[in-house]
Design a protein around this motif. Sequence first.
Motif, PDB file in Angstrom:
ATOM      1  N   LYS A   1       0.919  -1.069  -0.462  1.00 48.88           N
ATOM      2  CA  LYS A   1      -0.337  -0.022   0.282  1.00 48.88           C
ATOM      3  C   LYS A   1       0.704   1.283   0.018  1.00 48.88           C
ATOM      4  CE  LYS A   1      -3.779   1.964   2.571  1.00 48.88           C
ATOM      5  NZ  LYS A   1      -4.576   1.238   4.035  1.00 48.88           N
ATOM      6  N   VAL A   2       0.693   2.305  -0.620  1.00 54.71           N
ATOM      7  CA  VAL A   2       1.121   3.131  -0.718  1.00 54.71           C
ATOM      8  C   VAL A   2       0.705   4.430  -0.253  1.00 54.71           C
ATOM      9  CG1 VAL A   2       2.824   4.848  -2.087  1.00 54.71           C
ATOM     10  CG2 VAL A   2       2.995   2.277  -2.494  1.00 54.71           C
ATOM     11  N   GLU A   3       1.301   4.852   1.031  1.00 55.75           N
ATOM     12  CA  GLU A   3       0.501   6.141   1.516  1.00 55.75           C
ATOM     13  C   GLU A   3       1.200   7.174   1.966  1.00 55.75           C
ATOM     14  OE1 GLU A   3      -2.339   5.013   4.758  1.00 55.75           O
ATOM     15  OE2 GLU A   3      -1.423   6.127   6.146  1.00 55.75           O
ATOM     16  N   ASN A   4       1.469   8.396   1.285  1.00 55.01           N
ATOM     17  CA  ASN A   4       2.307   9.559   1.331  1.00 55.01           C
ATOM     18  C   ASN A   4       3.156   9.833   1.086  1.00 55.01           C
ATOM     19  OD1 ASN A   4       0.207  10.989   3.428  1.00 55.01           O
ATOM     20  ND2 ASN A   4       0.410   9.938   4.827  1.00 55.01           N
ATOM     21  N   GLY A   5       3.803   8.752   0.450  1.00 52.40           N
ATOM     22  CA  GLY A   5       4.737   8.128  -0.394  1.00 52.40           C
ATOM     23  C   GLY A   5       5.516   7.585   0.148  1.00 52.40           C
ATOM     24  N   GLU A   6       5.011   6.479   1.142  1.00 53.67           N
ATOM     25  CA  GLU A   6       5.762   5.003   1.847  1.00 53.67           C
ATOM     26  C   GLU A   6       5.244   4.510   1.400  1.00 53.67           C
ATOM     27  OE1 GLU A   6       5.715   6.367   5.942  1.00 53.67           O
ATOM     28  OE2 GLU A   6       7.999   7.558   4.848  1.00 53.67           O
ATOM     29  N   LEU A   7       5.995   3.117   1.164  1.00 54.85           N
ATOM     30  CA  LEU A   7       5.243   1.698   0.731  1.00 54.85           C
ATOM     31  C   LEU A   7       5.220   1.254   2.294  1.00 54.85           C
ATOM     32  CD1 LEU A   7       8.222   1.083  -1.227  1.00 54.85           C
ATOM     33  CD2 LEU A   7       5.601   2.179  -2.153  1.00 54.85           C
ATOM     34  N   LEU A   8       3.752   0.963   2.318  1.00 52.00           N
ATOM     35  CA  LEU A   8       3.812  -0.144   3.739  1.00 52.00           C
ATOM     36  C   LEU A   8       3.034  -1.313   3.061  1.00 52.00           C
ATOM     37  CD1 LEU A   8       1.083   2.516   4.685  1.00 52.00           C
ATOM     38  CD2 LEU A   8       3.671   1.678   5.594  1.00 52.00           C
ATOM     39  N   ILE A   9       3.674  -2.586   3.743  1.00 50.48           N
ATOM     40  CA  ILE A   9       3.830  -3.925   3.371  1.00 50.48           C
ATOM     41  C   ILE A   9       3.145  -4.800   4.167  1.00 50.48           C
ATOM     42  CG2 ILE A   9       5.165  -5.783   2.168  1.00 50.48           C
ATOM     43  CD1 ILE A   9       6.077  -2.978   0.744  1.00 50.48           C
ATOM     44  N   ASP A  10       1.859  -5.300   3.825  1.00 50.91           N
ATOM     45  CA  ASP A  10       1.171  -6.236   4.885  1.00 50.91           C
ATOM     46  C   ASP A  10       1.791  -7.494   5.045  1.00 50.91           C
ATOM     47  OD1 ASP A  10      -0.340  -7.478   6.291  1.00 50.91           O
ATOM     48  OD2 ASP A  10      -2.253  -6.669   4.982  1.00 50.91           O
ATOM     49  N   THR A  11       2.950  -7.987   5.588  1.00 49.47           N
ATOM     50  CA  THR A  11       3.207  -9.374   5.823  1.00 49.47           C
ATOM     51  C   THR A  11       1.828 -10.291   6.211  1.00 49.47           C
ATOM     52  OG1 THR A  11       4.785  -8.565   7.665  1.00 49.47           O
ATOM     53  CG2 THR A  11       5.513  -8.124   5.699  1.00 49.47           C
ATOM     54  N   ARG A  12       1.619  -9.133   6.786  1.00 50.78           N
ATOM     55  CA  ARG A  12      -0.070 -10.925   6.978  1.00 50.78           C
ATOM     56  C   ARG A  12      -0.150 -11.911   6.292  1.00 50.78           C
ATOM     57  NH1 ARG A  12      -3.246  -7.058   9.988  1.00 50.78           N
ATOM     58  NH2 ARG A  12      -3.180  -5.302   8.101  1.00 50.78           N
ATOM     59  N   LYS A  13      -0.552 -11.443   4.908  1.00 53.18           N
ATOM     60  CA  LYS A  13      -1.196 -11.943   4.500  1.00 53.18           C
ATOM     61  C   LYS A  13       0.030 -12.190   3.317  1.00 53.18           C
ATOM     62  CE  LYS A  13      -4.861  -8.904   5.234  1.00 53.18           C
ATOM     63  NZ  LYS A  13      -6.101  -7.639   4.262  1.00 53.18           N
ATOM     64  N   PRO A  14       0.273 -13.416   3.276  1.00 51.94           N
ATOM     65  CA  PRO A  14       1.052 -13.938   1.730  1.00 51.94           C
ATOM     66  C   PRO A  14       0.420 -14.678   1.043  1.00 51.94           C
ATOM     67  CG  PRO A  14       1.954 -14.968   3.677  1.00 51.94           C
ATOM     68  CD  PRO A  14       0.484 -14.205   4.069  1.00 51.94           C
TER      69      PRO A  14
END
Length: 153
Positions: free
Chosen positions: A126-139
């Motif tokens: 997910k991209v939020e405010n230019g930052e990359l947020l990785i959802d490692t809970r959901k492979p």
Amino acid sequence: MKLDRRKFIKRILIAVAAIEALFLIKGSVNKVDTKSGAKDLFNAGKASSFDNNKLYPFLTGQFFLKRFEDGGFLAMSIKCTHLGCVVNTNSKTGGFNCPCHASQFDKFGAVISAPATRPLDIFPIKVENGELLIDTRKPVKRASFNKSQLTYA
Ligand code: FES
């Protein structure tokens, strides 16, 4: 001599506890909690800080972040899809090799060589405010690579 051994063991235990505490603190810092509900996502940092055509290992998050030539991002699990060993990067191919039973994956995580039968799992980005947020809970399991799996900032 016995006292020295005890002191040594005590110091080792303190060092191990300190290292573990550092990882716990780092883990809580990397977790972001924003108003948009992006809880428990791994903040990989600003998208602009990643160069095209490079691979970035995030071993605490258990993924490799790849930025491709066109700027697209893919967060691939470090775990081999055969039996879960941690794969190594292959600097010659830009892909990954598994040290356990020699599976090979290309730069998109697709299987080049068995026994693995499916590509490396990917994690939603997910991209939020230019930052990359990785959802490692959901492979996410996938049968092959396609361009729709890439995320653009
Ligand atoms: S666990 Fe990777 S090839 Fe078997």
